[in-house]
Design an enzyme around this catalytic site. Structure first.
Site, PDB file in Angstrom:
ATOM      1  N   GLY A   9       2.683   2.192  10.852  1.00 48.88           N
ATOM      2  CA  GLY A   9       3.688   3.246  10.731  1.00 48.88           C
ATOM      3  C   GLY A   9       4.432   3.559  12.017  1.00 48.88           C
ATOM      4  O   GLY A   9       5.104   4.580  12.115  1.00 48.88           O
ATOM      5  N   ASN A  63       0.878  -1.172   0.000  1.00 48.01           N
ATOM      6  CA  ASN A  63       0.000   0.000   0.000  1.00 48.01           C
ATOM      7  C   ASN A  63       0.913   1.220   0.000  1.00 48.01           C
ATOM      8  O   ASN A  63       1.486   1.560   1.024  1.00 48.01           O
ATOM      9  CB  ASN A  63      -0.891  -0.024   1.253  1.00 48.01           C
ATOM     10  CG  ASN A  63      -1.729   1.239   1.392  1.00 48.01           C
ATOM     11  OD1 ASN A  63      -1.759   2.080   0.488  1.00 48.01           O
ATOM     12  ND2 ASN A  63      -2.401   1.388   2.527  1.00 48.01           N
ATOM     13  N   HIS A  80      -9.490   1.189   4.882  1.00 44.95           N
ATOM     14  CA  HIS A  80      -8.215   1.343   5.600  1.00 44.95           C
ATOM     15  C   HIS A  80      -8.426   2.298   6.773  1.00 44.95           C
ATOM     16  O   HIS A  80      -9.208   3.250   6.680  1.00 44.95           O
ATOM     17  CB  HIS A  80      -7.155   1.898   4.647  1.00 44.95           C
ATOM     18  CG  HIS A  80      -5.780   1.869   5.242  1.00 44.95           C
ATOM     19  ND1 HIS A  80      -5.348   2.802   6.141  1.00 44.95           N
ATOM     20  CD2 HIS A  80      -4.764   0.988   5.086  1.00 44.95           C
ATOM     21  CE1 HIS A  80      -4.097   2.505   6.514  1.00 44.95           C
ATOM     22  NE2 HIS A  80      -3.726   1.407   5.884  1.00 44.95           N
ATOM     23  N   SER A 115       3.520  -2.236  10.341  1.00 39.34           N
ATOM     24  CA  SER A 115       4.957  -2.360  10.603  1.00 39.34           C
ATOM     25  C   SER A 115       5.544  -3.726  10.241  1.00 39.34           C
ATOM     26  O   SER A 115       6.420  -4.239  10.938  1.00 39.34           O
ATOM     27  CB  SER A 115       5.256  -2.001  12.072  1.00 39.34           C
ATOM     28  OG  SER A 115       4.921  -0.651  12.317  1.00 39.34           O
ATOM     29  N   LYS A 149       0.224   4.257  -0.273  1.00 44.34           N
ATOM     30  CA  LYS A 149      -0.374   5.461   0.323  1.00 44.34           C
ATOM     31  C   LYS A 149      -0.084   6.679  -0.565  1.00 44.34           C
ATOM     32  O   LYS A 149      -0.017   6.533  -1.792  1.00 44.34           O
ATOM     33  CB  LYS A 149       0.113   5.637   1.768  1.00 44.34           C
ATOM     34  CG  LYS A 149      -0.135   4.358   2.591  1.00 44.34           C
ATOM     35  CD  LYS A 149       0.078   4.515   4.068  1.00 44.34           C
ATOM     36  CE  LYS A 149      -0.171   3.177   4.772  1.00 44.34           C
ATOM     37  NZ  LYS A 149      -0.023   3.252   6.212  1.00 44.34           N
ATOM     38  N   GLU A 164      -6.785   4.670   7.869  1.00 44.10           N
ATOM     39  CA  GLU A 164      -6.551   6.090   7.574  1.00 44.10           C
ATOM     40  C   GLU A 164      -7.771   6.716   6.906  1.00 44.10           C
ATOM     41  O   GLU A 164      -8.093   7.879   7.136  1.00 44.10           O
ATOM     42  CB  GLU A 164      -5.284   6.228   6.703  1.00 44.10           C
ATOM     43  CG  GLU A 164      -4.031   6.006   7.542  1.00 44.10           C
ATOM     44  CD  GLU A 164      -2.852   5.433   6.788  1.00 44.10           C
ATOM     45  OE1 GLU A 164      -2.850   5.436   5.552  1.00 44.10           O
ATOM     46  OE2 GLU A 164      -1.914   4.958   7.470  1.00 44.10           O
ATOM     47  N   GLU A 194      -5.477  -4.776  10.598  1.00 43.30           N
ATOM     48  CA  GLU A 194      -4.438  -3.774  10.784  1.00 43.30           C
ATOM     49  C   GLU A 194      -4.697  -3.016  12.083  1.00 43.30           C
ATOM     50  O   GLU A 194      -5.467  -2.046  12.093  1.00 43.30           O
ATOM     51  CB  GLU A 194      -4.438  -2.779   9.614  1.00 43.30           C
ATOM     52  CG  GLU A 194      -4.039  -3.372   8.291  1.00 43.30           C
ATOM     53  CD  GLU A 194      -3.431  -2.304   7.369  1.00 43.30           C
ATOM     54  OE1 GLU A 194      -2.348  -2.545   6.852  1.00 43.30           O
ATOM     55  OE2 GLU A 194      -4.036  -1.235   7.196  1.00 43.30           O
TER      56      GLU A 194
HETATM   57  P1  13P Z   1       3.170   0.280   7.678  1.00 39.80           P
HETATM   58  O1  13P Z   1       3.650  -1.015   7.070  1.00 39.80           O
HETATM   59  O2  13P Z   1       3.955   1.471   7.206  1.00 39.80           O
HETATM   60  O3  13P Z   1       3.063   0.188   9.168  1.00 39.80           O
HETATM   61  O4  13P Z   1       1.687   0.537   7.132  1.00 39.80           O
HETATM   62  C1  13P Z   1       0.762  -0.479   7.239  1.00 39.80           C
HETATM   63  C2  13P Z   1      -0.438  -0.112   6.465  1.00 39.80           C
HETATM   64  O5  13P Z   1      -1.171   0.778   6.834  1.00 39.80           O
HETATM   65  C3  13P Z   1      -0.697  -0.849   5.222  1.00 39.80           C
HETATM   66  O6  13P Z   1      -1.975  -0.612   4.736  1.00 39.80           O
END
Ligand code: 13P
Length: 253
Positions: A174, A9, A96, A213, A11, A98, A168
């Site tokens: 992150g 992903n 997601h 992560s 982003k 976010e 997640e």
């Molecule tokens: P990270 O791998 O940067 O923690 O992000 C995970 C994520 O949100 C994947 O959709």
């Protein structure tokens, strides 16, 4: 045995130049993956045509990060499932954290997007996960159940066959602080049991990814857990070597 899916992903990252290099480098390493492992990149919308071209002769799959809950019409700024499909997307991330936390997407909206994605011929990757406060208040299962139930209220359990779920935990995204394999496995098993109570065979086929992560160092032990069928990778997916290391981590079959 369920196949492994490793989904990057990206982003809100990348440029034409960086994506050209990243996809070329990923393509060059795909031969080293186990036959049954599927590698997928979910790119920002505007780069979908570029990545479609770059993956034309590749086994790398293409996906989007978001989709409209509407099909067509006066919805400024939206992109429909059919549009994504027309440009070679097979998958789309839905719900997601976010999008839920920063863009106000409710359980209801996420469920609508799942339905629209499938109607457009896409495989939704439906994300769920709790905050740190919710985990500390022992509400993880409650939150996961609520998020999944909102989806199950809108679909037939059989529809999950053409979908992927992703766990997640928000506190792991992150932060560099991934869930332990045991923590993740416990939630994955809970999710699978919830589906199994409705339809055992669907639950057995369903891929459930872990995200938060994931790195080349922890992927193998996470993917070795019985109910973890791959990963949803953020930061590490922006580097071809790191992404490929994660893709190679889970040769389960
Ligand atoms: P990270 O791998 O940067 O923690 O992000 C995970 C994520 O949100 C994947 O959709």
């Amino acid at each position: 045995m369920r196949a492994l899916l490793v989904a990057g992903n990206w982003k809100l990252n990348g440029s034409q130049a960086s994506i050209n290099t990243l996809v070329a480098d990923i393509n060059a390493g795909l031969d080293s993956l186990h036959q049954t492992t599927v590698a997928l990149v979910c790119t920002p919308c505007v780069y979908i045509p570029l990545v479609q071209t770059l993956t034309q002769n590749s086994t790398l799959k293409l996906g989007a990060q978001n989709v409209s809950k509407y099909e067509v019409g006066a919805y400024t700024g939206e992109v429909s499932a059919l549009m994504l499909k027309e440009f070679g997307c097979d998958y789309v991330i839905v719900g997601h954290s976010e999008r839920r936390a920063l863009f106000g997407e409710s359980d209801e909206i996420c469920a609508q997007k799942f339905v629209m994605a499938q109607q457009g011929g896409l495989i939704p990757i439906f994300c769920v996960g709790e905050t740190l406060a919710e985990r500390e208040a022992n509400q993880t299962e409650l939150v996961i159940r609520r998020q999944l139930q909102a989806l199950l209220d809108k679909i037939d359990v059989q529809d999950l066959v053409n979908s992927v779920l992703a766990y997640e935990p928000r506190w792991a995204i992150g932060t560099g602080k991934a869930a332990t394999p045991e923590q993740a496995q416990a939630v994955h098993a809970y999710m699978r049991e919830m589906i199994a109570s409705l339809n055992k065979s669907v639950a057995e086929q369903l891929q459930i990814l872990y995200g938060g992560s994931v790195t080349g160092s922890n992927a193998a032990e996470l993917f070795a857990m019985p109910d973890i069928d791959g990963g949803l990778i953020g930061g590490a997916a922006l580097n071809a070597d790191k992404f490929l290391t994660i893709c190679r981590a889970g040769n389960k079959a």
